[in-house]
Each structure stands twice: as structure tokens, then as C-alpha cells.
Design a protein around this motif. Structure first.
Motif, short mmCIF file in Angstrom:
data_model
loop_
_atom_site.label_atom_id
_atom_site.label_comp_id
_atom_site.label_asym_id
_atom_site.label_seq_id
_atom_site.Cartn_x
_atom_site.Cartn_y
_atom_site.Cartn_z
N LYS A 231 116.32 79.62 81.04
CA LYS A 231 115.66 80.89 80.70
C LYS A 231 114.14 80.74 80.83
CE LYS A 231 115.22 84.42 77.15
NZ LYS A 231 113.77 84.50 77.30
N LEU B 48 113.27 80.78 84.48
CA LEU B 48 113.46 82.13 85.01
C LEU B 48 112.34 83.07 84.55
CD1 LEU B 48 117.33 82.60 84.63
CD2 LEU B 48 116.03 82.72 86.77
N ASP B 49 111.94 82.94 83.30
CA ASP B 49 110.85 83.78 82.78
C ASP B 49 109.55 83.51 83.54
OD1 ASP B 49 112.52 84.90 80.95
OD2 ASP B 49 111.81 83.72 79.23
N LYS B 50 109.31 82.23 83.82
CA LYS B 50 108.09 81.87 84.57
C LYS B 50 108.15 82.50 85.97
CE LYS B 50 107.57 77.35 82.38
NZ LYS B 50 106.21 76.95 82.07
N ALA B 51 109.33 82.39 86.60
CA ALA B 51 109.47 82.92 87.95
C ALA B 51 109.26 84.43 87.96
CB ALA B 51 110.85 82.57 88.51
N LYS B 52 109.82 85.08 86.95
CA LYS B 52 109.72 86.54 86.88
C LYS B 52 108.28 86.97 86.66
CE LYS B 52 112.00 90.40 84.66
NZ LYS B 52 112.76 90.84 83.50
N SER B 53 107.62 86.32 85.72
CA SER B 53 106.26 86.78 85.39
C SER B 53 105.26 86.46 86.49
CB SER B 53 105.81 86.20 84.05
OG SER B 53 105.76 84.81 84.14
N SER C 34 106.23 86.34 89.82
CA SER C 34 106.84 86.82 91.08
C SER C 34 107.11 85.67 92.05
CB SER C 34 105.96 87.86 91.77
OG SER C 34 105.66 88.90 90.91
N LYS D 266 109.10 83.10 94.36
CA LYS D 266 110.28 83.28 95.23
C LYS D 266 111.26 82.13 95.11
CE LYS D 266 108.70 86.80 97.77
NZ LYS D 266 109.30 88.11 97.65
N GLU E 58 120.64 83.69 90.12
CA GLU E 58 119.67 84.77 89.85
C GLU E 58 118.87 85.13 91.10
OE1 GLU E 58 119.24 86.52 87.02
OE2 GLU E 58 120.94 85.48 86.14
N LEU F 209 117.14 83.07 93.14
CA LEU F 209 115.95 82.27 93.45
C LEU F 209 116.32 81.12 94.36
CD1 LEU F 209 114.22 82.12 89.98
CD2 LEU F 209 113.13 82.90 92.07
#
Lengths: 367, 264
Positions: free
Chosen positions: A297, A300-305, A307, A309, A336, A338
């Protein structure tokens, strides 16, 4: 302390000697990863971390099995080559079995006339008693250090804990600006600066970071963003190559970096309590026994915030705690959407043609 | 535009493909890489141009790939062999969802999406085991020409067990099997099995249901292909000349690049 011909190593040694002569500081060689830095600093001890000394490994092989991580091997090599003469002691946190065994080799078998300190920190899942246990370990370590380095000054301790908070906040801002794409540092520059935390006193390190943050924000970077994970950013040639490919590391999950340098702000103002707040407020980590779901998580949060790839796992060979996590993390990240790339390298050994191909193919894939 | 060139400089061979505007292969060549990637690239391009009956100076674009991609004279762009093998395999077999490329010094499995786009990949580049180099060493040891290894393997009645996946240790095992007068055919089949098992382990990470295409020099080895089909439980596509697929992919990319540029 380290190879004389290596510029970074020479800078470290010069700095250590200057700290000893100029400030009367004692110096402890600290093995990875989690340790009470502020406690040492408050006793006028400079912690100098031993992650990846740039040495040709020859002596350590006589004491270690072939299948052991290079962090342990290189650390032992540093000691066996007599390059720790400037240190006053060693500190071994209980990070993994390999570092635990290294502590035993150094303390029990090598006959080194330097005190060795051990630090046990609680592993997840945390219970109510974990916090009590952590504070008890801090107090015990303080008592042991006092015997060699003199009494703990509680006023100084409070100041150093506050400075530690300030440092984490500043590093957090550095990370935030990088994720936003406005920091204006290359991947190589970012980690070259950040890794100075491993030996610079915060009185010297904080102004370096503050000066960077005071510069006007750069134009938003247009390169592809990725997250990097692993133990530490070595070999640096990987970062150099990502720079060449126009890929920006937007955030990381390195043990030597964000996993231990960032934490939720402490609630308590009582030093030992505040240190416990920080320890339990850090990111999930395999060496702390964190649940894999929490780590997934977090990435994933880092990737989301940011953007991002994809995620690049830069593995240190034979690092067991990390190797247990990675296949599950890869599966979860792929689910997810990525892209992931797992590379494992020997420390300080540059990049092979195959590794270049992997990185470039990854760049083509996410581009 | 007259033609484009794709060139794949690998560790053992250097392959060049000359491609016409309609994605038609005008000529190709395969030469040994030897001790100079640049010389091998020149030789391969000159040879392919001679086969195609064209003059290399008129090439609209050269795209290079493979480990020696940076050493190719006149290369206008460099692309990894992973993207090139995906594009090349998809060109011949549009049902391709997985490419298995067993090359000279590494093996790769590539998950491919629509249009030949790379979706994921895995590489074994840690040692010579599971690569063409492994089979080359064993062929010399057993005194069987490399291009006859497949025939030997298919003729085997039984199969030797090769427990080690390391080239050096496997060679010791082969010596011991030879000393016990083990039939060569069975030794070769056992060697092929060890290569296939290693590569198959990588294919498991990809969980692909569609077509599988094998590229690279080892795809010419009918023994390896048969065992791979057995392991995967499905038929494998093998191009007529699997060794040029990387170079073909590079040439296709060159063509698409120019067409894309022309379209604005």
C-alpha cells in the motif's frame, strides 16, 4: 576510514577527522539500519554509517559464507582492512540475521579492541508492549554508552530530538518537491546529497538541504516518473543511466532512505517518547517485520501521488528480508497496472551490458 | 524512401535485415560477431545489402539493437532487442502473446500485446546456463555440430539427467556420462531439458494463454523446441529464420518511425 583514492570516501574521512579535532566528537561506526541517532548525537558522538564501502573484498571471504549480502561483506572487509582506526566503537542494530551474525563475528571472534554496542528494536506486528520495549532498549543503550562516553545531558538530548524532527520534516519536503517534479535535481544529485546523512552532523547537513529548498522551484519535469525500491541506491550507475534515459525517480522505498529517514511527526516532547513516536511512525519495512500488505500500500500510494508508471526494485544480492517481500510486491503492483523491473547487483560494481538493456527495455515499455 | 535497415549485434552473431516500404524483406545476412561489433555490423550490413541488390548509402534509416547496438556505424536510433524481438515475432505471427528468445548469452521471455508492444519481460543474464552459449560449449564437448543437436535429441530413446544448470558443472556431468558410455542422443536430450526448464521457469511469471513464438538461434534447434512445446503443453510458432527476428523488428521500427514522421 575508507579507500584513500575514492573521492567520497576521502571526503568522509576528512570530515570525521575534522569533527574529532574541531569539536572533540567521538565517532561510532554504525551498521544498517534503524538506530537512535539523536541519542548518540546528544552525547557528542558522530554516527558514521557503514553501508557500502568501496572496497575490493578479499579478507571477509574467510569469515563469511559465499551467499551473503554485500552490505555485510563490505562492512566486515572495512574492519579487516584496518580502515576503522578512526572509530571509537561500533553499533550493530538488529536488522537481519546476517548483521546479527556479523556483530557476533566482530565482537566475539575478531579480537578487535573497540567496544561493540547492540541495539534491538521491536519487530511488527506491534503490540502494546512494543513501545515500552523500544523505550527500554533506548534507555539501556544510553546507560551502556554513558560508561564509555560520559553522562547523557538531558537538555542536549531534547535539543537533538527536536533537531531530528526538523531534519525529518526537511527531508520530507525534499521528497515532496521531488515527487511534484519541481526540485530540479537529477537522480544522481538527489541521492548523492541525501546519502550525506550517513556521516554529516545535522548541524552541517540541515543547511545543505535548506539551501536546496530555498532555490526557486524548477519547471515541472516532463520525464517519465518511476519509484525505486530496495536497500540502498548502489550502484549509482543505475541512477546515472535513468538520468540519461530521461526517467525521474519520483519517490523511493529504499531502506537507507525514505523507509528510515521519514516518519510521522512525533506527538510527545519527552525525548525517549518522541523517539518512539518516530520509530513507530516510519514506513513499513521488511527488516521490521511489517505486513507485506502495508508495504504494498505504501508503494502504491507513492506511485499514485507521483504519477509513477512503474517500480524498479534494485536488489542487493542475497538480502533475505527483501527477497521474501519482492515477489509478492511485484505481483501486487502488476495487478494494479504498474510495470515492475527487478534487478540485482553487487555493490560498487557498475553496470553490465545486460543491466543497461533491462533498464532501457523498461523505459521503452513504460514510455 | 527506398529501404530501411535493422541490425542486431549479438554476442555470437550479428544479423542485418533490409526492409522495403511494404514491410517486405529485400535481403538479410547473419555473420559471426567475432572481436569487433563495429566490423561485424559493417560486414552484416554490406552482406545484406548485396543480397538485396541495394546500395547501403541509400538506406533511409538504420536502427540498431542487441548488446553492440551503440557500436553500429550510421545507426540513427538504438532500440533494445526486447522491443525488437516482440515486434519481429508479432510481424510473422499476430497471435503472439509470448516471445521466447534464447540468445547467445542470455534468454528472454517477453509478454506481447497488440501491435507487438512489450507488456512485460524477464531475462536470465546471470550465467551461460539456459543460453545458446551453453549449447555451443556442450556441442564442442560432445563433438556434435551445433546444427545437428536437435536431430540427436529427437532420436533419443531415453534421457540423461543433467542436474546442474551451470555450464561449468554441467560440463563435468557430461564428462562423467560420456565416461559411462551413455548414448550421446540421451545426453543431448538431457542438456536440452535443462535449458528448457530454466527458460520455462521464466515463462511462468508471464501467465500467457495465447500464441508462443520462439526466436533467436536456439529456435533452430528442433530438440529444444519439441521439449519446450511439451513443457508448455502447446504448439510453438517458429519463424523460417528465427535468428533475424531481432534485426527484422529493428527494421520494422525504422519503417514505422519514418512513416510516422512523414504523417507528421
Amino acid at each position: 576510514m575508507i579507500m584513500n583514492g575514492h573521492p567520497e570516501a576521502r571526503a568522509r574521512r576528512d570530515y570525521i577527522l575534522e569533527q574529532k579535532r574541531g569539536f572533540g566528537r567521538r565517532v561510532i561506526g554504525v551498521f544498517p539500519a534503524y538506530y537512535p541517532r539523536e541519542l548518540l548525537l546528544s552525547m557528542n558522538i558522530l554516527p558514521v554509517e557503514i553501508w557500502d564501502p568501496p572496497l575490493e573484498s578479499s579478507h571477509a571471504n574467510a569469515h563469511l559464507q559465499s551467499y551473503i549480502c554485500s552490505v555485510v561483506k563490505q562492512g566486515l572487509e572495512l574492519i579487516l582492512q584496518g580502515k576503522c582506526r578512526d572509530l571509537d566503537a561500533f553499533l550493530f542494530p538488529h536488522t537481519c540475521d546476517s548483521i546479527q551474525n556479523l556483530a557476533s563475528i566482530v565482537n566475539d571472534y575478531l579480537g578487535i579492541e573497540k567496544p561493540c554496542y547492540f541495539f534491538y528494536h521491536p519487530k511488527a506486528p506491534y503490540k502494546e508492549s512494543s513501545r515500552w520495549y523500544y523505550i527500554k532498549q533506548l534507555e539501556d543503550l544510553a546507560l551502556r554508552l554513558e560508561k564509555q562516553f560520559g553522562p547523557l545531558n538531558h537538555h542536549e538530548f531534547k535539543k537533538k530530538v527536536e533537531q531530528g524532527e526538523d531534519l525529518r520534516r526537511t527531508i520530507g519536503e525534499l521528497y515532496r518537491r521531488r515527487a511534484e517534479g519541481t526540485l530540479g535535481l537529477s537522480n544522481v544529485e538527489f541521492y548523492r546529497i541525501l546519502r550525506q546523512v550517513e556521516y554529516l552532523h545535522p548541524d552541517d547537513f540541515l543547511p545543505v538541504l535548506t539551501a536546496i529548498l530555498k532555490r526557486p522551484p524548477d519547471r515541472k519535469s516532463k520525464g517519465l516518473a518511476v519509484i525505486v525500491s530496495g536497500i540502498l541506491p548502489n550502484p549509482p550507475e543505475v541512477l546515472e543511466h535513468l538520468d540519461r534515459l530521461g526517467i525521474n525517480v519520483a519517490d523511493d522505498d529504499f531502506l537507507s532512505c525514505s523507509r528510515r529517514l521519514l516518519a510521522r511527526p512525533a506527538i510527545s516532547t519527552v525525548p525517549f517518547e518522541a523517539m518512539a513516536d518516530s520509530y513507530f511512525g516510519m514506513q513499513p519495512c521488511c527488516t521490521k517485520g511489517s505486513a507485506i500488505e502495508d508495504r504494498l500500500k505504501s508503494i502504491l500510494d507513492k506511485a499514485k501521488s507521483s504519477s509513477a508508471k512503474g517500480v524498479i526494485f534494485q536488489m542487493v544480492k542475497f538480502c533475505e528480508p527483501e527477497l521474501f517481500d519482492v515477489p509478492i510486491l511485484v505481483e501486487g503492483l502488476k495487478a494494479e497496472g504498474l510495470a515492475t523491473l527487478v534487478i540485482d547487483t553487487e555493490l560498487n560494481q557498475g553496470m553490465s551490458g545486460q543491466l543497461v538493456t533491462r533498464l532501457e527495455a523498461f523505459a521503452e515499455m513504460i514510455g | 524512401m527506398e529501404f530501411v535497415v535493422g541490425i542486431d549485434v549479438g554476442s555470437l552473431s550479428t544479423d542485418a535485415v533490409i526492409l522495403g516500404e511494404e514491410e517486405n524483406i529485400l535481403g538479410y545476412s547473419i555473420v559471426g560477431t567475432g572481436d569487433s561489433s563495429t566490423d561485424a555490423a559493417r560486414e552484416a550490413m554490406d552482406s545484406a545489402a548485396a543480397n538485396a541488390g541495394v546500395d547501403m548509402v541509400r538506406a533511409s534509416l538504420i536502427i540498431s539493437t542487441g548488446y553492440g547496438r551503440a557500436a553500429v556505424p550510421g545507426s540513427g536510433r538504438q532500440v533494445t532487442e526486447i522491443a525488437c524481438h516482440a515486434a519481429g515475432a508479432y510481424h510473422f505471427f499476430s497471435d503472439t502473446e509470448l516471445v521466447i528468445d534464447i540468445g547467445g548469452q542470455d534468454s528472454k521471455v517477453i509478454r506481447v500485446g497488440k501491435g507487438g508492444k512489450v507488456l512485460d519481460f524477464a531475462m536470465n543474464d546471470k550465467c551461460a546456463a539456459g543460453t545458446g552459449r551453453f549449447l555451443e560449449v556442450m556441442s564442442a564437448k560432445l563433438k556434435i555440430p551445433l546444427d545437428q543437436m536437435g536431430t540427436f535429441s529427437l532420436a533419443a530413446r531415453g534421457e540423461a539427467s543433467i542436474s546442474s544448470v551451470c555450464t561449468v558443472f554441467a560440463e563435468s556431468e557430461v564428462v562423467s556420462l560420456v565416461a559411462r558410455n551413455f548414448p550421446k542422443e540421451e545426453i543431448v536430450k538431457g542438456l536440452h531439458r535443462s535449458v528448457v526448464n530454466r527458460v520455462w521457469a521464466m515463462t511462468r511469471q508471464m501467465s500467457v494463454k495465447g500464441g508462443v513464438t520462439m526466436t533467436g538461434g536456439v529456435a533452430k534447434n528442433t530438440g529444444v523446441v519439441a521439449l519446450m512445446e511439451e513443457r508448455l503443453g502447446r504448439k510453438i510458432n517458429v519463424p523460417a529464420e528465427p535468428q533475424i527476428i531481432g534485426a527484422l523488428g529493428a527494421a520494422l521500427m525504422a519503417l514505422r518511425h519514418l512513416k510516422g514522421a512523414a504523417a507528421g
